[in-house]
Write a protein that holds these residues in place. Sequence first.
Motif, PDB file in Angstrom:
ATOM      1  N   ASP A   1       0.737  -1.238  -0.121  1.00  0.00           N
ATOM      2  CA  ASP A   1       0.146  -0.202   0.048  1.00  0.00           C
ATOM      3  C   ASP A   1       0.703   1.189  -0.138  1.00  0.00           C
ATOM      4  OD1 ASP A   1      -2.426  -1.450  -0.083  1.00  0.00           O
ATOM      5  OD2 ASP A   1      -2.782  -1.239   2.138  1.00  0.00           O
ATOM      6  N   TYR A   2       1.929   1.266   0.758  1.00  0.00           N
ATOM      7  CA  TYR A   2       2.830   2.238   0.850  1.00  0.00           C
ATOM      8  C   TYR A   2       3.600   2.447  -0.631  1.00  0.00           C
ATOM      9  CZ  TYR A   2       6.802   5.329   2.077  1.00  0.00           C
ATOM     10  OH  TYR A   2       7.848   6.184   1.888  1.00  0.00           O
ATOM     11  N   ASN A   3       3.925   1.478  -1.042  1.00  0.00           N
ATOM     12  CA  ASN A   3       4.758   1.520  -2.250  1.00  0.00           C
ATOM     13  C   ASN A   3       3.711   2.152  -3.636  1.00  0.00           C
ATOM     14  OD1 ASN A   3       7.004   0.983  -1.070  1.00  0.00           O
ATOM     15  ND2 ASN A   3       6.902  -1.232  -1.503  1.00  0.00           N
ATOM     16  N   LYS A   4       2.587   1.697  -3.253  1.00  0.00           N
ATOM     17  CA  LYS A   4       1.494   1.964  -4.471  1.00  0.00           C
ATOM     18  C   LYS A   4       1.295   3.571  -4.500  1.00  0.00           C
ATOM     19  CE  LYS A   4      -3.159   0.668  -5.722  1.00  0.00           C
ATOM     20  NZ  LYS A   4      -4.338   0.090  -5.345  1.00  0.00           N
ATOM     21  N   LYS A   5       1.326   3.951  -3.325  1.00  0.00           N
ATOM     22  CA  LYS A   5       1.273   5.535  -3.100  1.00  0.00           C
ATOM     23  C   LYS A   5       2.644   6.114  -3.632  1.00  0.00           C
ATOM     24  CE  LYS A   5      -1.684   5.469   0.894  1.00  0.00           C
ATOM     25  NZ  LYS A   5      -1.861   5.526   2.292  1.00  0.00           N
ATOM     26  N   MET A   6       3.752   5.629  -3.139  1.00  0.00           N
ATOM     27  CA  MET A   6       4.960   6.362  -3.935  1.00  0.00           C
ATOM     28  C   MET A   6       5.338   6.084  -5.281  1.00  0.00           C
ATOM     29  SD  MET A   6       6.488   7.398  -1.190  1.00  0.00           S
ATOM     30  CE  MET A   6       4.658   7.684  -0.631  1.00  0.00           C
ATOM     31  N   ALA A   7       4.568   4.938  -6.046  1.00  0.00           N
ATOM     32  CA  ALA A   7       4.522   5.028  -7.631  1.00  0.00           C
ATOM     33  C   ALA A   7       3.873   6.054  -7.904  1.00  0.00           C
ATOM     34  CB  ALA A   7       4.314   3.494  -7.674  1.00  0.00           C
ATOM     35  N   TYR A   8       2.592   6.315  -7.080  1.00  0.00           N
ATOM     36  CA  TYR A   8       1.822   7.357  -7.820  1.00  0.00           C
ATOM     37  C   TYR A   8       2.492   8.814  -7.880  1.00  0.00           C
ATOM     38  CZ  TYR A   8      -2.313  10.240  -8.383  1.00  0.00           C
ATOM     39  OH  TYR A   8      -3.147  11.085  -8.625  1.00  0.00           O
ATOM     40  N   GLU A   9       2.832   8.980  -6.736  1.00  0.00           N
ATOM     41  CA  GLU A   9       3.704  10.017  -6.298  1.00  0.00           C
ATOM     42  C   GLU A   9       4.736  10.197  -7.447  1.00  0.00           C
ATOM     43  OE1 GLU A   9       5.085  10.943  -2.486  1.00  0.00           O
ATOM     44  OE2 GLU A   9       3.190  10.702  -1.497  1.00  0.00           O
ATOM     45  N   SER A  10       5.837   9.259  -7.523  1.00  0.00           N
ATOM     46  CA  SER A  10       6.775   9.254  -8.483  1.00  0.00           C
ATOM     47  C   SER A  10       6.347   9.473 -10.016  1.00  0.00           C
ATOM     48  CB  SER A  10       7.606   7.920  -8.489  1.00  0.00           C
ATOM     49  OG  SER A  10       8.029   7.702  -7.290  1.00  0.00           O
ATOM     50  N   PHE A  11       5.293   8.881 -10.465  1.00  0.00           N
ATOM     51  CA  PHE A  11       4.688   9.152 -11.626  1.00  0.00           C
ATOM     52  C   PHE A  11       4.131  10.545 -11.714  1.00  0.00           C
ATOM     53  CE2 PHE A  11       0.975   9.287 -14.680  1.00  0.00           C
ATOM     54  CZ  PHE A  11       1.649   8.376 -15.654  1.00  0.00           C
ATOM     55  N   GLN A  12       3.607  11.299 -10.701  1.00  0.00           N
ATOM     56  CA  GLN A  12       3.023  12.667 -10.762  1.00  0.00           C
ATOM     57  C   GLN A  12       4.371  13.374 -11.072  1.00  0.00           C
ATOM     58  OE1 GLN A  12       0.225  13.916 -10.668  1.00  0.00           O
ATOM     59  NE2 GLN A  12      -0.760  11.758 -10.793  1.00  0.00           N
ATOM     60  N   ILE A  13       5.382  13.095 -10.503  1.00  0.00           N
ATOM     61  CA  ILE A  13       6.771  13.977 -10.514  1.00  0.00           C
ATOM     62  C   ILE A  13       7.157  13.795 -12.018  1.00  0.00           C
ATOM     63  CG2 ILE A  13       9.149  14.075  -9.924  1.00  0.00           C
ATOM     64  CD1 ILE A  13       8.207  13.269  -6.967  1.00  0.00           C
ATOM     65  N   ILE A  14       6.957  12.731 -12.704  1.00  0.00           N
ATOM     66  CA  ILE A  14       7.488  12.269 -14.051  1.00  0.00           C
ATOM     67  C   ILE A  14       6.542  13.060 -15.021  1.00  0.00           C
ATOM     68  CG2 ILE A  14       8.127  10.956 -15.989  1.00  0.00           C
ATOM     69  CD1 ILE A  14      10.145  11.043 -13.503  1.00  0.00           C
ATOM     70  N   LYS A  15       5.200  12.893 -14.906  1.00  0.00           N
ATOM     71  CA  LYS A  15       4.395  13.417 -15.914  1.00  0.00           C
ATOM     72  C   LYS A  15       3.760  14.728 -15.497  1.00  0.00           C
ATOM     73  CE  LYS A  15       2.742  11.272 -18.895  1.00  0.00           C
ATOM     74  NZ  LYS A  15       3.303  11.502 -20.634  1.00  0.00           N
ATOM     75  N   GLY A  16       4.051  15.315 -14.301  1.00  0.00           N
ATOM     76  CA  GLY A  16       3.551  16.577 -13.980  1.00  0.00           C
ATOM     77  C   GLY A  16       2.054  16.765 -13.701  1.00  0.00           C
ATOM     78  N   GLY A  17       1.380  15.666 -13.406  1.00  0.00           N
ATOM     79  CA  GLY A  17       0.040  15.757 -12.924  1.00  0.00           C
ATOM     80  C   GLY A  17      -0.929  14.762 -13.499  1.00  0.00           C
ATOM     81  N   GLY A  18      -0.467  13.849 -14.528  1.00  0.00           N
ATOM     82  CA  GLY A  18      -1.316  12.977 -14.961  1.00  0.00           C
ATOM     83  C   GLY A  18      -1.416  11.804 -14.168  1.00  0.00           C
ATOM     84  N   ALA A  19      -2.548  11.159 -14.099  1.00  0.00           N
ATOM     85  CA  ALA A  19      -2.703   9.765 -13.447  1.00  0.00           C
ATOM     86  C   ALA A  19      -2.560   8.645 -14.177  1.00  0.00           C
ATOM     87  CB  ALA A  19      -4.239   9.821 -12.466  1.00  0.00           C
TER      88      ALA A  19
END
Length: 123
Positions: free
Chosen positions: A103-121
């Motif tokens: 669950d923690y890593n899932k949130k970190m993957a989402y945050e990392s993706f947000q950093i890379i894409k700048g806002g897309g889910a």
Amino acid sequence: MDMQPNAYMMLPGITPEEMALLQQATAGLTEDQKRNFFNIYAGKRKSPQDILLFTLLGFIVVAGVQRFVMGQIGMGILYLLTGGFCLIGTIVDLVNHKDLAFDYNKKMAYESFQIIKGGGAFY
């Protein structure tokens, strides 16, 4: 560094579910974005073994260390003040350490993706 699907196997304690999540998260990224995602995610990620060790510390030193490490400050304080809910919560966390890490890593993957894409889910 080519980002092959097996590049994530270098992460300690990675599960098939986490691997599938990461492959889904990086499906539309360029190789450079995948490399950046991997670097960011690897720095934020917690392995299930780490969560297990921090939970075991709850029996010996201070209850709730695992919750503080995962960024759940409120639960960490609650565990600290109640002795890990009289050790019952610590035992539950001990049994569920893999789910807590996922669950923690899932949130970190989402945050990392947000950093890379700048806002897309991604899901």
